[in-house]
Scaffold this motif. Structure first.
Motif, PDB file in Angstrom:
ATOM      1  N   UNK A  62       0.787  -1.323   0.046  1.00 56.00           N
ATOM      2  CA  UNK A  62      -0.010  -0.002   0.077  1.00 56.00           C
ATOM      3  C   UNK A  62       0.848   1.100  -0.236  1.00 56.00           C
ATOM      4  N   UNK A  63       0.394   2.443  -0.289  1.00 58.27           N
ATOM      5  CA  UNK A  63       1.021   3.738  -0.563  1.00 58.27           C
ATOM      6  C   UNK A  63       1.334   4.222   0.559  1.00 58.27           C
ATOM      7  N   UNK A  64       0.375   4.539   1.684  1.00 56.85           N
ATOM      8  CA  UNK A  64       0.783   5.161   2.917  1.00 56.85           C
ATOM      9  C   UNK A  64       1.960   4.678   3.468  1.00 56.85           C
ATOM     10  N   UNK A  65       2.621   5.694   4.221  1.00 54.80           N
ATOM     11  CA  UNK A  65       3.798   5.480   5.068  1.00 54.80           C
ATOM     12  C   UNK A  65       3.185   5.535   6.409  1.00 54.80           C
ATOM     13  N   UNK A  66       3.908   4.645   7.264  1.00 52.14           N
ATOM     14  CA  UNK A  66       5.402   3.689   6.991  1.00 52.14           C
ATOM     15  C   UNK A  66       4.640   2.606   6.276  1.00 52.14           C
ATOM     16  N   UNK A  67       5.721   2.043   5.558  1.00 54.53           N
ATOM     17  CA  UNK A  67       5.457   1.067   4.766  1.00 54.53           C
ATOM     18  C   UNK A  67       6.404  -0.082   5.511  1.00 54.53           C
ATOM     19  N   UNK A  68       5.645  -0.689   6.366  1.00 55.11           N
ATOM     20  CA  UNK A  68       6.173  -1.477   7.632  1.00 55.11           C
ATOM     21  C   UNK A  68       7.140  -2.630   6.941  1.00 55.11           C
ATOM     22  N   UNK A  69       6.460  -3.375   5.600  1.00 54.34           N
ATOM     23  CA  UNK A  69       7.254  -4.388   5.107  1.00 54.34           C
ATOM     24  C   UNK A  69       8.881  -3.893   4.822  1.00 54.34           C
ATOM     25  N   UNK A  70       8.788  -2.628   4.283  1.00 52.05           N
ATOM     26  CA  UNK A  70      10.283  -2.261   4.058  1.00 52.05           C
ATOM     27  C   UNK A  70      10.871  -1.810   5.099  1.00 52.05           C
ATOM     28  N   UNK A  81      12.744  -4.932   6.724  1.00 56.51           N
ATOM     29  CA  UNK A  81      13.674  -5.089   5.889  1.00 56.51           C
ATOM     30  C   UNK A  81      15.003  -4.249   5.721  1.00 56.51           C
ATOM     31  N   UNK A  82      14.556  -2.785   5.681  1.00 57.11           N
ATOM     32  CA  UNK A  82      15.648  -1.999   4.899  1.00 57.11           C
ATOM     33  C   UNK A  82      15.878  -0.696   6.005  1.00 57.11           C
ATOM     34  N   UNK A  83      15.094  -0.549   6.994  1.00 63.78           N
ATOM     35  CA  UNK A  83      14.979   0.531   7.836  1.00 63.78           C
ATOM     36  C   UNK A  83      14.030   1.691   7.408  1.00 63.78           C
ATOM     37  N   UNK A  84      13.618   2.562   8.045  1.00 63.98           N
ATOM     38  CA  UNK A  84      12.794   3.425   7.969  1.00 63.98           C
ATOM     39  C   UNK A  84      13.211   4.400   7.030  1.00 63.98           C
ATOM     40  N   UNK A  85      14.547   4.756   6.641  1.00 62.47           N
ATOM     41  CA  UNK A  85      14.870   5.792   5.495  1.00 62.47           C
ATOM     42  C   UNK A  85      14.566   5.072   4.274  1.00 62.47           C
ATOM     43  N   UNK A  86      14.479   3.807   4.066  1.00 66.94           N
ATOM     44  CA  UNK A  86      14.522   3.312   2.696  1.00 66.94           C
ATOM     45  C   UNK A  86      13.133   2.559   2.425  1.00 66.94           C
ATOM     46  N   UNK A  87      12.073   3.658   2.089  1.00 68.35           N
ATOM     47  CA  UNK A  87      10.582   3.247   1.796  1.00 68.35           C
ATOM     48  C   UNK A  87      10.124   3.558   0.483  1.00 68.35           C
ATOM     49  N   UNK A  88      11.134   4.050  -0.331  1.00 65.86           N
ATOM     50  CA  UNK A  88      10.689   4.377  -1.840  1.00 65.86           C
ATOM     51  C   UNK A  88      10.447   3.276  -2.563  1.00 65.86           C
ATOM     52  N   UNK A  89       9.780   3.277  -3.514  1.00 68.14           N
ATOM     53  CA  UNK A  89       9.313   2.057  -4.508  1.00 68.14           C
ATOM     54  C   UNK A  89       9.448   2.630  -5.954  1.00 68.14           C
ATOM     55  N   UNK A  90       9.671   1.733  -6.794  1.00 71.28           N
ATOM     56  CA  UNK A  90      10.006   0.269  -6.518  1.00 71.28           C
ATOM     57  C   UNK A  90      11.254   0.000  -5.891  1.00 71.28           C
ATOM     58  N   UNK A  91      11.679  -1.048  -5.333  1.00 67.72           N
ATOM     59  CA  UNK A  91      12.897  -1.437  -4.766  1.00 67.72           C
ATOM     60  C   UNK A  91      13.106  -3.234  -4.845  1.00 67.72           C
ATOM     61  N   UNK A  92      14.111  -3.427  -5.178  1.00 67.01           N
ATOM     62  CA  UNK A  92      14.394  -4.906  -5.501  1.00 67.01           C
ATOM     63  C   UNK A  92      15.358  -5.242  -4.268  1.00 67.01           C
TER      64      UNK A  92
END
Length: 103
Positions: A52-60, A63-74
């Protein structure tokens, strides 16, 4: 660490409260969706998650930390990640056998 690369995309058709009454898509994610749907046998080599669009994107965040929520991401199986659309397309070619984008 996971055993396959994970591609995270925004679910298409999201709303942004800053623009009432409008529905949006992320064009970088839509580009990835087009590539995936064009080569479904290759797309099966990835784990694709649509979030989903809204932040925080908990899945990311997990995995990557709060600073890395931009998409797309591999997110790479061996660790690390790629969050640039052109670099993701190159990785899909190099790591998963997708055709090259035409220059």
């Amino acid at each position: 660490m996971q055993d396959v690369d994970q591609l995270f995309l925004l679910k298409l058709g999201f709303k942004d409260p800053a623009y009432p009454g409008k529905t949006f898509y992320c064009w970088h994610c839509a580009l990835m969706e087009g590539v995936l749907s064009s080569f479904p046998e290759l797309a099966g080599r990835l784990e694709v998650q649509r979030i989903s669009w809204p932040r925080p994107r908990q899945e990311l965040v997990d995995l990557l930390g709060e600073a890395h929520q931009s998409l797309p991401v591999l997110v790479l199986a061996e660790g690390g990640f790629i969050d640039d659309k052109d670099a993701i397309l190159a990785a899909l070619t190099e790591r998963h056998g997708f055709p090259h984008p035409h220059p």
